[in-house]
Enzyme design. Structure first.
Site, PDB file in Angstrom:
ATOM      1  N   ARG A  50     -17.666   3.983 -12.879  1.00 20.49           N
ATOM      2  CA  ARG A  50     -16.119   3.999 -12.757  1.00 20.49           C
ATOM      3  C   ARG A  50     -15.490   4.925 -12.047  1.00 20.49           C
ATOM      4  O   ARG A  50     -15.926   6.261 -12.262  1.00 20.49           O
ATOM      5  CB  ARG A  50     -15.856   3.946 -14.348  1.00 20.49           C
ATOM      6  CG  ARG A  50     -14.552   4.106 -14.698  1.00 20.49           C
ATOM      7  CD  ARG A  50     -14.409   3.915 -16.094  1.00 20.49           C
ATOM      8  NE  ARG A  50     -13.106   4.187 -16.448  1.00 20.49           N
ATOM      9  CZ  ARG A  50     -12.475   3.627 -17.544  1.00 20.49           C
ATOM     10  NH1 ARG A  50     -13.286   2.944 -18.475  1.00 20.49           N
ATOM     11  NH2 ARG A  50     -11.025   3.698 -17.858  1.00 20.49           N
ATOM     12  N   ASP A  52     -11.666   6.640 -11.206  1.00 18.13           N
ATOM     13  CA  ASP A  52     -10.263   6.565 -11.818  1.00 18.13           C
ATOM     14  C   ASP A  52      -9.301   6.241 -10.486  1.00 18.13           C
ATOM     15  O   ASP A  52      -9.633   6.486  -9.260  1.00 18.13           O
ATOM     16  CB  ASP A  52      -9.867   7.763 -12.554  1.00 18.13           C
ATOM     17  CG  ASP A  52     -10.240   7.562 -13.931  1.00 18.13           C
ATOM     18  OD1 ASP A  52     -10.106   6.590 -14.343  1.00 18.13           O
ATOM     19  OD2 ASP A  52     -10.509   8.695 -14.471  1.00 18.13           O
ATOM     20  N   TYR A 110     -20.596  14.400  -8.185  1.00 14.45           N
ATOM     21  CA  TYR A 110     -19.214  14.504  -7.606  1.00 14.45           C
ATOM     22  C   TYR A 110     -19.001  15.858  -6.914  1.00 14.45           C
ATOM     23  O   TYR A 110     -19.418  16.753  -7.688  1.00 14.45           O
ATOM     24  CB  TYR A 110     -18.560  14.469  -9.202  1.00 14.45           C
ATOM     25  CG  TYR A 110     -18.312  12.863  -9.370  1.00 14.45           C
ATOM     26  CD1 TYR A 110     -17.524  11.933  -9.069  1.00 14.45           C
ATOM     27  CD2 TYR A 110     -19.347  12.567 -10.490  1.00 14.45           C
ATOM     28  CE1 TYR A 110     -17.331  10.730  -9.892  1.00 14.45           C
ATOM     29  CE2 TYR A 110     -19.418  11.170 -11.101  1.00 14.45           C
ATOM     30  CZ  TYR A 110     -18.237  10.386 -10.656  1.00 14.45           C
ATOM     31  OH  TYR A 110     -18.362   9.028 -10.979  1.00 14.45           O
ATOM     32  N   ARG A 197     -13.613  16.247 -13.933  1.00 18.16           N
ATOM     33  CA  ARG A 197     -12.252  16.697 -13.989  1.00 18.16           C
ATOM     34  C   ARG A 197     -11.825  17.814 -15.064  1.00 18.16           C
ATOM     35  O   ARG A 197     -11.079  18.747 -14.909  1.00 18.16           O
ATOM     36  CB  ARG A 197     -11.079  15.542 -13.885  1.00 18.16           C
ATOM     37  CG  ARG A 197     -11.014  14.879 -12.672  1.00 18.16           C
ATOM     38  CD  ARG A 197     -10.632  13.521 -12.760  1.00 18.16           C
ATOM     39  NE  ARG A 197      -9.184  13.374 -13.198  1.00 18.16           N
ATOM     40  CZ  ARG A 197      -8.093  12.535 -13.222  1.00 18.16           C
ATOM     41  NH1 ARG A 197      -8.898  11.169 -13.390  1.00 18.16           N
ATOM     42  NH2 ARG A 197      -7.311  12.914 -13.886  1.00 18.16           N
TER      43      ARG A 197
END
Lengths: 253, 253
Positions: A50, A52, A110, A197
């Site tokens: 997923r 965002d 990431y 994050r």
């Protein structure tokens, strides 16, 4: 019935993330529509994770089952002519019948980009976090390495997605500075919701002196999200690598 | 009354070029509005050149006269907090009373970016020309160098702006390839309307075999726009450098 794996790349600015939702335009839905225009089939595309709203992907893997007769190597160009300019299909390969972009994924990386400069860069406005105050890269490096290893990461996730366990293995968490650009790369066997994050927010917290890098292990032990740094904004986040075994792994390398 | 010169940087995607127009949003108008919000003065900003809709600027110089008392070095941050994210003020300096961003300009350089790849790059869609067929860089280099020197460039301009003469001096016109990215840099004492985009179109024409580089000097002599290549699309074009004497020259370096 073939199982086709796609290598995608997208600028997530205009989308409400990957996953299909009721009212908002998502990357998955846009890819499904392109496949429909090409094959006439209404398929369900499975993504490797997923992302965002506003999050980007340099490499993204998705798979779907099809009964169409289009040769696998024709998919990239055929899909690109049916996709908007902010999503590209870079490659396609036939995957084993039981391949699943999320369940077969071995690990993911990431990359979070920060522009650390007093002057914002117009070309980076949707593609990095603009952070004008000075950042102490050396402190950020020491903070980042505290996340490496097998830990319970409940203290750096947002609630919202159910998960069996909040234990994950982070393979690396590295800070690199090149001029005004600071990149934080995090590789793990899996990620909790908003984990990268929240890690970035916590690393920044350390640079700001609100937390010492040495305190991070104890904070992770508390499993309390309120004690770590804030969630960094989405536009700096990129899914940068995904690893698989076999042919899909070769395609994504 | 001070004459303030600003160094700007902008992503031109959302604008109808630099110059103030009746109905469309332009960069100049947006900068004038930011100055008004800051100083309360309705000023007219003079830019170093006209850029078309969708054209970008890595470095752009503009000047305006003001009676406000804000220190010159406070302008960048003060303007940035009143400008949208796609325009940034990088620096400001006090210029001589007679400084004029367009009339005082010694020379300018534009850079044109082409992504030469079968697969489009979502992150470049508004920032380069996507050209999927193979390009012959060596032929492009030979074509580009034909534009260097003092020539009548009427054959590579679009009609629309009045100009005393169509003779200009091109200082360099260079093609460079780095992976999928081809950059064409053109420096001249002045540019005619759409001149760089027509030069790029003509260079591409040569790569496509529709024209030989050796024919370019004779085509320039005809002054006939119909004989040269098409105008390349705006999103690949960047004003990359502008040269001035004195303090403004130092600011723009």
């Amino acid at each position: 019935m073939r199982n086709i794996a796609l290598r995608l790349r997208y600028d997530g600015t205009a989308y409400h993330g990957w996953q299909v939702q009721k009212n908002d335009v998502t990357v998955a839905e846009t890819v499904e529509n392109a496949i429909f225009k090409l094959t006439g089939e209404r398929v369900r595309v499975t993504g490797c994770g997923r992302t965002d709203a506003g999050v980007h992907a340099l490499r993204y893997c998705a798979n779907f089952k099809t009964e169409c007769s289009i040769p696998t190597d024709k998919f990239p160009l055929a899909l690109n002519s049916r996709l908007p300019g902010d999503i590209a299909c870079v490659a396609a390969t036939q995957a084993p019948e039981d391949f699943n972009a999320i369940l077969s994924c071995v690990k993911k990386e990431y990359t979070y980009r920060i522009i650390n400069s007093r002057i914002p860069d117009p070309f980076e406005r949707d593609r990095a976090w603009f952070y004008p105050a000075p950042l102490r890269t050396e402190v950020m490096e020491r903070a980042a390495e505290k996340f490496v290893g097998r830990h319970d990461f409940a203290a750096v996730r947002s609630v919202g997605t159910e998960t069996r366990t909040t234990v994950r293995t982070v393979h690396w968490c590295e800070v690199e500075r090149q001029g005004d650009l600071i990149s934080i790369r995090v590789c793990a066997d899996g990620f909790l919701y908003n984990m990268v994050r929240a890690i970035v927010g916590t690393v920044i917290y350390c640079s700001e002196g609100k937390l010492a890098p040495e305190e991070i292990p104890a904070l992770l032990d508390t499993r309390d999200r309120r004690l770590t740094g804030p969630t960094a904004p989405p536009q700096g986040l990129y899914l940068s690598r995904v690893w698989y075994d076999g042919a899909v792994g070769d395609m994504m390398a």
